[in-house]
Design a protein around this motif. Structure first.
Motif, PDB file in Angstrom:
ATOM      1  N   LEU A   1       0.823  -1.000  -0.042  1.00 30.41           N
ATOM      2  CA  LEU A   1       0.013  -0.076  -0.067  1.00 30.41           C
ATOM      3  C   LEU A   1       0.767   1.308  -0.189  1.00 30.41           C
ATOM      4  N   ASN A   2       0.656   2.070  -0.984  1.00 31.74           N
ATOM      5  CA  ASN A   2       1.340   3.521  -1.149  1.00 31.74           C
ATOM      6  C   ASN A   2       0.828   4.554  -0.922  1.00 31.74           C
ATOM      7  N   GLU A   3       1.604   5.548  -0.390  1.00 29.63           N
ATOM      8  CA  GLU A   3       0.937   6.970  -0.274  1.00 29.63           C
ATOM      9  C   GLU A   3       1.999   7.922  -0.335  1.00 29.63           C
ATOM     10  N   ILE A   4       1.684   9.137  -0.594  1.00 29.66           N
ATOM     11  CA  ILE A   4       2.543  10.316  -0.827  1.00 29.66           C
ATOM     12  C   ILE A   4       2.241  11.257   0.272  1.00 29.66           C
ATOM     13  N   GLY A   5       3.236  11.739   0.955  1.00 24.72           N
ATOM     14  CA  GLY A   5       2.947  12.743   2.055  1.00 24.72           C
ATOM     15  C   GLY A   5       4.165  13.726   2.036  1.00 24.72           C
ATOM     16  N   ARG A   6       3.906  14.662   2.847  1.00 23.67           N
ATOM     17  CA  ARG A   6       5.117  15.909   2.992  1.00 23.67           C
ATOM     18  C   ARG A   6       5.730  15.995   4.465  1.00 23.67           C
ATOM     19  N   VAL A   7       6.823  15.985   4.277  1.00 24.18           N
ATOM     20  CA  VAL A   7       7.767  16.009   5.540  1.00 24.18           C
ATOM     21  C   VAL A   7       7.356  17.453   6.143  1.00 24.18           C
TER      22      VAL A   7
ATOM     23  N   VAL B   1      16.136  13.930   4.210  1.00 23.15           N
ATOM     24  CA  VAL B   1      15.045  14.634   3.703  1.00 23.15           C
ATOM     25  C   VAL B   1      15.187  16.173   4.569  1.00 23.15           C
ATOM     26  N   LYS B   2      14.246  16.981   4.049  1.00 18.84           N
ATOM     27  CA  LYS B   2      14.301  18.144   4.535  1.00 18.84           C
ATOM     28  C   LYS B   2      12.792  18.596   4.632  1.00 18.84           C
ATOM     29  N   VAL B   3      12.128  19.500   5.557  1.00 17.31           N
ATOM     30  CA  VAL B   3      10.959  19.867   5.653  1.00 17.31           C
ATOM     31  C   VAL B   3      10.526  20.469   4.421  1.00 17.31           C
ATOM     32  N   GLY B   4       9.282  20.082   4.012  1.00 13.22           N
ATOM     33  CA  GLY B   4       8.709  20.349   2.724  1.00 13.22           C
ATOM     34  C   GLY B   4       8.803  19.358   1.560  1.00 13.22           C
ATOM     35  N   ASP B   5       9.795  18.549   1.736  1.00 17.25           N
ATOM     36  CA  ASP B   5       9.909  17.458   0.756  1.00 17.25           C
ATOM     37  C   ASP B   5       8.781  16.319   0.885  1.00 17.25           C
ATOM     38  N   HIS B   6       8.459  15.829  -0.506  1.00 16.05           N
ATOM     39  CA  HIS B   6       7.472  14.869  -0.582  1.00 16.05           C
ATOM     40  C   HIS B   6       8.008  13.456  -0.681  1.00 16.05           C
ATOM     41  N   VAL B   7       7.354  12.473   0.280  1.00 16.07           N
ATOM     42  CA  VAL B   7       7.944  11.375   0.206  1.00 16.07           C
ATOM     43  C   VAL B   7       7.025  10.247  -0.006  1.00 16.07           C
ATOM     44  N   HIS B   8       7.310   9.233  -0.714  1.00 10.98           N
ATOM     45  CA  HIS B   8       6.494   7.811  -1.182  1.00 10.98           C
ATOM     46  C   HIS B   8       6.676   7.100  -0.060  1.00 10.98           C
ATOM     47  N   LEU B   9       5.636   6.582   0.754  1.00 10.40           N
ATOM     48  CA  LEU B   9       5.806   5.702   1.740  1.00 10.40           C
ATOM     49  C   LEU B   9       5.108   4.671   1.423  1.00 10.40           C
ATOM     50  N   SER B  10       5.458   3.218   1.825  1.00  7.85           N
ATOM     51  CA  SER B  10       5.117   1.955   1.560  1.00  7.85           C
ATOM     52  C   SER B  10       4.796   1.201   2.679  1.00  7.85           C
ATOM     53  N   ILE B  11       3.848   0.170   2.713  1.00  8.19           N
ATOM     54  CA  ILE B  11       3.725  -0.668   3.980  1.00  8.19           C
ATOM     55  C   ILE B  11       3.136  -1.963   3.261  1.00  8.19           C
ATOM     56  N   ASP B  12       3.695  -3.176   3.506  1.00  7.34           N
ATOM     57  CA  ASP B  12       3.134  -4.333   3.112  1.00  7.34           C
ATOM     58  C   ASP B  12       1.882  -4.548   3.095  1.00  7.34           C
ATOM     59  N   LYS B  13       1.072  -5.048   2.085  1.00  4.96           N
ATOM     60  CA  LYS B  13      -0.644  -5.027   2.041  1.00  4.96           C
ATOM     61  C   LYS B  13      -0.699  -6.390   3.018  1.00  4.96           C
ATOM     62  N   GLN B  14       0.080  -7.486   2.991  1.00  2.00           N
ATOM     63  CA  GLN B  14      -0.194  -8.556   3.896  1.00  2.00           C
ATOM     64  C   GLN B  14      -0.335  -8.335   5.363  1.00  2.00           C
TER      65      GLN B  14
ATOM     66  N   TRP C   1       8.534  13.207  10.344  1.00  2.00           N
ATOM     67  CA  TRP C   1       7.196  13.269  10.679  1.00  2.00           C
ATOM     68  C   TRP C   1       6.543  13.622   9.198  1.00  2.00           C
ATOM     69  N   VAL C   2       5.714  12.832   8.675  1.00  2.00           N
ATOM     70  CA  VAL C   2       5.115  13.018   7.383  1.00  2.00           C
ATOM     71  C   VAL C   2       3.356  13.320   7.485  1.00  2.00           C
TER      72      VAL C   2
ATOM     73  N   LEU D   1      -0.738  12.715  10.668  1.00  2.00           N
ATOM     74  CA  LEU D   1       0.562  12.891  10.790  1.00  2.00           C
ATOM     75  C   LEU D   1       1.304  11.410  11.267  1.00  2.00           C
ATOM     76  N   LEU D   2       2.181  11.008  10.416  1.00  2.00           N
ATOM     77  CA  LEU D   2       2.864   9.525  10.459  1.00  2.00           C
ATOM     78  C   LEU D   2       4.387   9.819  10.885  1.00  2.00           C
ATOM     79  N   LYS D   3       4.772   9.004  12.072  1.00  2.00           N
ATOM     80  CA  LYS D   3       6.162   8.963  12.291  1.00  2.00           C
ATOM     81  C   LYS D   3       6.817   7.801  11.633  1.00  2.00           C
ATOM     82  N   VAL D   4       7.683   8.066  10.796  1.00  2.00           N
ATOM     83  CA  VAL D   4       8.453   7.041  10.045  1.00  2.00           C
ATOM     84  C   VAL D   4       9.944   6.917  10.018  1.00  2.00           C
ATOM     85  N   PRO D   5      10.659   5.815  10.240  1.00  2.00           N
ATOM     86  CA  PRO D   5      12.190   5.814  10.329  1.00  2.00           C
ATOM     87  C   PRO D   5      12.853   6.481   9.342  1.00  2.00           C
ATOM     88  N   LYS D   6      13.832   7.278   9.761  1.00  2.00           N
ATOM     89  CA  LYS D   6      14.446   7.952   8.662  1.00  2.00           C
ATOM     90  C   LYS D   6      15.678   7.397   8.037  1.00  2.00           C
ATOM     91  N   THR D   7      15.359   7.014   6.673  1.00  2.00           N
ATOM     92  CA  THR D   7      16.169   6.109   6.042  1.00  2.00           C
ATOM     93  C   THR D   7      16.885   6.824   4.750  1.00  2.00           C
TER      94      THR D   7
END
Length: 153
Positions: A10-16, A68-81, A25-26, A59-65
């Motif tokens: 499952l994928n989503e786009i968010g803003r840092v 990124v800077k505040v304002g960047d857009h990130v593509h988030l993903s989580i396993d559907k299973q 935090w996205v 607001l989602l808390k995501v591990p920093k991998t």
């Protein structure tokens, strides 16, 4: 070409909105699946979804991998299973507990020749709380992962 495992997520786009050493935090926009079809204007379910869907961003808390800077857009993903398993824990296990408790207590009323549905109702409620307790014990949160960063600054 994207890998097949990416499409199983499952994928989503968010803003840092905030960055720390370990987490970011996205902010993502909440959506209702209902109300997007052509019949949404005359649909009672679509009207109800507008009443109960919160328009405030999530607001989602995501591990920093990634850096990124505040304002960047990130593509988030989580396993559907994983997501399906969590839905089962949240809804399925308490529901199964409710019915199992009601059936067990219904059997007790028959074997002790007790009349009345009160014991069956009590059994259902006990089973429901047992299912919630089991859900709480089995729940292991997994945070979404960043798969792509888009810098717009």
């Amino acid at each position: 070409m994207q890998s097949n495992s990416y499409s199983q997520n499952l994928n989503e786009i968010g803003r840092v909105v905030d960055v720390s050493d370990e987490y970011i935090w996205v902010e993502t926009q909440r959506k209702s699946a209902c109300g997007s079809c052509q019949n949404s204007a005359g649909c009672g379910t679509g009207s109800l979804s507008k009443l109960f869907v919160n328009d405030k961003p999530a607001l989602l808390k995501v591990p920093k991998t990634f850096e990124v800077k505040v304002g960047d857009h990130v593509h988030l993903s989580i396993d559907k299973q994983y997501f399906i398993q969590q839905i089962f824990l949240a809804y399925g296990l308490p529901l199964i507990g409710f019915f199992a408790g009601a059936v067990i207590f219904e059997g007790l009323t028959a074997s002790f020749l007790i009349q009345g549905e009160l014991l069956t109702i009590v059994g259902g409620i006990i089973g429901l709380f047992g299912g919630w307790w089991g859900s709480k014990k089995l729940y292991r949160p997994v945070l979404p992962k960043i798969v792509k960063v888009e810098n717009f600054n």
